[in-house]
Write an enzyme that holds these catalytic residues in place. Structure first.
Site, PDB file in Angstrom:
ATOM      1  N   THR A 136       0.838  -1.186   0.000  1.00 47.33           N
ATOM      2  CA  THR A 136       0.000   0.000   0.000  1.00 47.33           C
ATOM      3  C   THR A 136       0.880   1.246   0.000  1.00 47.33           C
ATOM      4  O   THR A 136       2.072   1.171   0.310  1.00 47.33           O
ATOM      5  CB  THR A 136      -0.917   0.012   1.233  1.00 47.33           C
ATOM      6  OG1 THR A 136      -0.094   0.004   2.418  1.00 47.33           O
ATOM      7  CG2 THR A 136      -1.825  -1.207   1.252  1.00 47.33           C
TER       8      THR A 136
ATOM      9  N   LYS B  74     -17.495  15.588   9.397  1.00 46.27           N
ATOM     10  CA  LYS B  74     -18.609  15.453  10.327  1.00 46.27           C
ATOM     11  C   LYS B  74     -18.897  16.819  10.934  1.00 46.27           C
ATOM     12  O   LYS B  74     -18.119  17.346  11.726  1.00 46.27           O
ATOM     13  CB  LYS B  74     -18.294  14.436  11.422  1.00 46.27           C
ATOM     14  CG  LYS B  74     -19.526  13.989  12.198  1.00 46.27           C
ATOM     15  CD  LYS B  74     -19.239  12.776  13.049  1.00 46.27           C
ATOM     16  CE  LYS B  74     -20.517  12.217  13.668  1.00 46.27           C
ATOM     17  NZ  LYS B  74     -20.264  11.012  14.482  1.00 46.27           N
TER      18      LYS B  74
ATOM     19  N   TRP C 163     -22.857  13.671   8.638  1.00 41.47           N
ATOM     20  CA  TRP C 163     -21.792  13.397   7.681  1.00 41.47           C
ATOM     21  C   TRP C 163     -21.965  14.222   6.415  1.00 41.47           C
ATOM     22  O   TRP C 163     -23.063  14.385   5.894  1.00 41.47           O
ATOM     23  CB  TRP C 163     -21.775  11.924   7.301  1.00 41.47           C
ATOM     24  CG  TRP C 163     -21.485  10.980   8.432  1.00 41.47           C
ATOM     25  CD1 TRP C 163     -22.357  10.107   9.012  1.00 41.47           C
ATOM     26  CD2 TRP C 163     -20.240  10.818   9.116  1.00 41.47           C
ATOM     27  NE1 TRP C 163     -21.735   9.410  10.018  1.00 41.47           N
ATOM     28  CE2 TRP C 163     -20.435   9.820  10.106  1.00 41.47           C
ATOM     29  CE3 TRP C 163     -18.982  11.409   8.998  1.00 41.47           C
ATOM     30  CZ2 TRP C 163     -19.433   9.410  10.955  1.00 41.47           C
ATOM     31  CZ3 TRP C 163     -17.977  11.004   9.850  1.00 41.47           C
ATOM     32  CH2 TRP C 163     -18.198  10.016  10.807  1.00 41.47           C
TER      33      TRP C 163
END
Length: 553
Positions: free
Chosen positions: A194, A446, A451
């Site tokens: 990754t 948030k 959200w």
């Protein structure tokens, strides 16, 4: 389980393990004269066939064996998309060793970490990457050989790199008579890490079986729709999740394969498309923005180019529209390193045919539906599954035949929860299984306990002709915890008007979603895979004063 007292009757079919070497053997036997074209790090063209590639890959297998590389050993590559890198894909995995592709855009410290974490025995590298290799040499004493992908080692640019050989001189003494060994299809084949934008990168270890199943799924009509009639331009780097499987899919179907090396600017890509009769290509949005701008600025058109897959990050609607206006079929896809990478591809189904063009476009802007072999669900913060109603937003979880079970060096099952892998994405699912990524979990804003999806806001901002790139982040606010801040890069020759840009959001999103401010910057920070580093932006603008701006809750 079968009923008590009964057992299944075994089938009577041949048992042939799914091994990557069988792809190149197949391409040699049935598409032996099909061409592989690459543009090298040395700015030189190279042309040969699948038969040639198979021959040199066998030669490479013999050379690796003579070097002491054995089954299970990791072999690192630092290379662009080119024919020698393709030979490494097949020669390394064909003998049962592990092809560990590395991203040269990583910091030297991260690169040294993954070389050591993987315990690479040999590292192959492009000559242009010699300074990077030299910087990691003192930290990687276990590497037994460094091999530059060139004809010779002459020149002072390679000074300081120990155990050095040139690829062609090292390969030359070895013959091409080699029988690919047969072994367990669950044996490790590829290793990708990754990007490690937060903490050290993590390794994902692919098997021969998972790689082959992924390739089979990717060539299907409702996936990449690849055939022997295609000329495939692999723009996505071969160090980025195996170029999304294209080096395996192309020989599987006998397609021509075009490897562009480091030349990924708009003019170079357009020239490749026209010169090589490209019909299909795949890459991240930033690459296609460059090509789109070049074609528009010069009034050009494509003669063969027909289909383009866009993934890596969400495709902005204006980019999709612009490429469609040039006659291209734009295929939106979703994937990640842990998914090999392909999970979903967006094509229309029969029940979409009666829709209006606008309705179809809305479907095509989603990330699509999963391929067979992949299963999806979304869950709330407590892990409860959420409805597929195109409205509920939850944490995306995936399971399937080519989904990571554990990161490299970790115990089995440790990368998942009850057999599901948590992707780190927030998403919605439509009743027919079409996926819409709304944000990365760590990037969701948030505000006042509600959200806000940053991707929706970025897509709206990108509809402005003055905006080249946009990122929306949450910054601290004394009343609402966080509020959205829009950070944009202007197109050359354009000026961005704050109020005019914010006016684009009216009636498109709830009023309390509208960003509180706009910042114009010269450029956005990009990670090694071309994604915007929002964590860096959040840190950079964490003290931006929003209290004076009216909040629209």
């Amino acid at each position: 389980m079968p009923p008590a007292g009964h057992s299944p009757v075994p089938g009577q079919m041949m048992q042939r393990p799914l091994l990557i070497s069988s792809l190149l053997r197949h391409a040699d036997r049935y598409f032996g004269q099909r061409e592989i074209v690459s543009f090298g790090d040395d700015r030189m063209w190279h042309r040969y066939t699948y038969r040639d590639c198979h021959r040199r890959s066998r030669q490479l297998a013999n050379a690796l064996g003579a070097l002491g590389v054995r089954m299970g050993d990791r072999v690192g590559t630092l290379a662009w998309n080119g024919y020698r890198h393709l030979e490494l894909y097949y020669g390394i995995t064909g003998i049962g060793a592990v092809c560990h592709t590395m991203n040269p855009r990583l910091h030297a410290e991260q690169l040294a970490f993954i070389v050591n974490d993987a315990a690479d025995k040999v590292v192959f590298f492009e000559r242009s990457m010699a300074p990077l290799v030299r910087s990691i040499v003192p930290q990687c004493p276990q590497v037994q050989a460094f091999i530059v992908l060139d004809h010779h080692c002459a020149g002072g640019d390679l000074d300081g790199i120990p155990h050095l050989a040139s690829y062609e001189e090292w390969l030359a003494p070895h013959g091409d008579e080699y029988n690919w060994p047969v072994f367990d299809e669950d044996a490790a084949a590829g290793l990708c890490y990754t990007s490690g934008t937060t903490g050290n990168p993590k390794g994902v270890l692919y098997s021969h079986r998972s790689t082959m199943l992924h390739a089979w799924a990717s060539v299907a009509p409702d996936a990449f729709n690849l055939s022997a009639r295609d000329s495939i331009l692999a723009v996505v780097p071969m160090f980025h999740v195996n170029a999304w499987g294209l080096p395996y899919a192309a020989p599987m179907v006998g397609a021509k394969l075009v490897l562009p090396g480091p030349a990924l600017d708009g003019p170079a890509l357009y020239g490749l498309c026209e010169q090589e009769g490209v019909t299909f290509a795949a890459g991240v949005p930033t690459i296609w923005l460059g090509l789109l701008n070049h074609v528009r600025e010069h009034g050009l058109a494509f003669s063969t180019f027909a289909r383009v897959v866009i993934g890596g990050s969400t495709c902005p609607p204006h980019l999709m529209d612009g490429l469609s206006q040039l006659g291209l079929q734009v295929i939106h896809a979703f994937g990640m390193t842990e998914l090999s990478p392909l999970a979903t591809v967006c094509t229309l189904q029969a029940h979409h045919q009666g829709m209006t063009r606008e309705q179809q476009t809305a479907v095509l802007r989603t990330q699509g539906r999963p391929l067979f072999g992949i299963d999806l669900k979304i869950v709330d913060d407590d892990g409860a599954e959420m409805p597929w109603d195109s409205k509920a937003q939850g944490h995306l979880m995936v399971r399937g035949q080519w989904v990571v079970d554990a990161y490299f060096g970790q115990p089995p099952g440790s990368a998942g929860t009850d057999g599901w892998f948590m992707t780190g994405d927030m998403a919605r699912l439509a009743p027919d299984g079409y996926l819409t990524i709304t944000d990365r979990s760590k990037d969701v804003i948030k505000s006042g306990g509600e959200w806000i999806g940053s991707i929706d806001l970025e897509n709206i901002a990108m509809t402005s002709p003055a905006v080249a790139l946009a990122a929306c982040i949450g910054v601290p606010h004394p009343k609402w915890d966080e509020r959205p801040l829009l950070v944009v890069v202007a197109r050359p020759g354009h000026t961005i008007d704050r109020d005019a840009l914010l006016a684009l959001f009216e009636h498109k999103v709830p009023r309390w979603w509208v960003p509180d401010d706009v910042l114009v910057v010269p450029q956005l920070p990009l990670g090694p895979t071309g994604k915007v580093l929002k964590l860096q932006l959040r840190h950079q603008f964490r003290d931006h004063l929003l209290a004076a701006t009216p909040v629209r809750h």
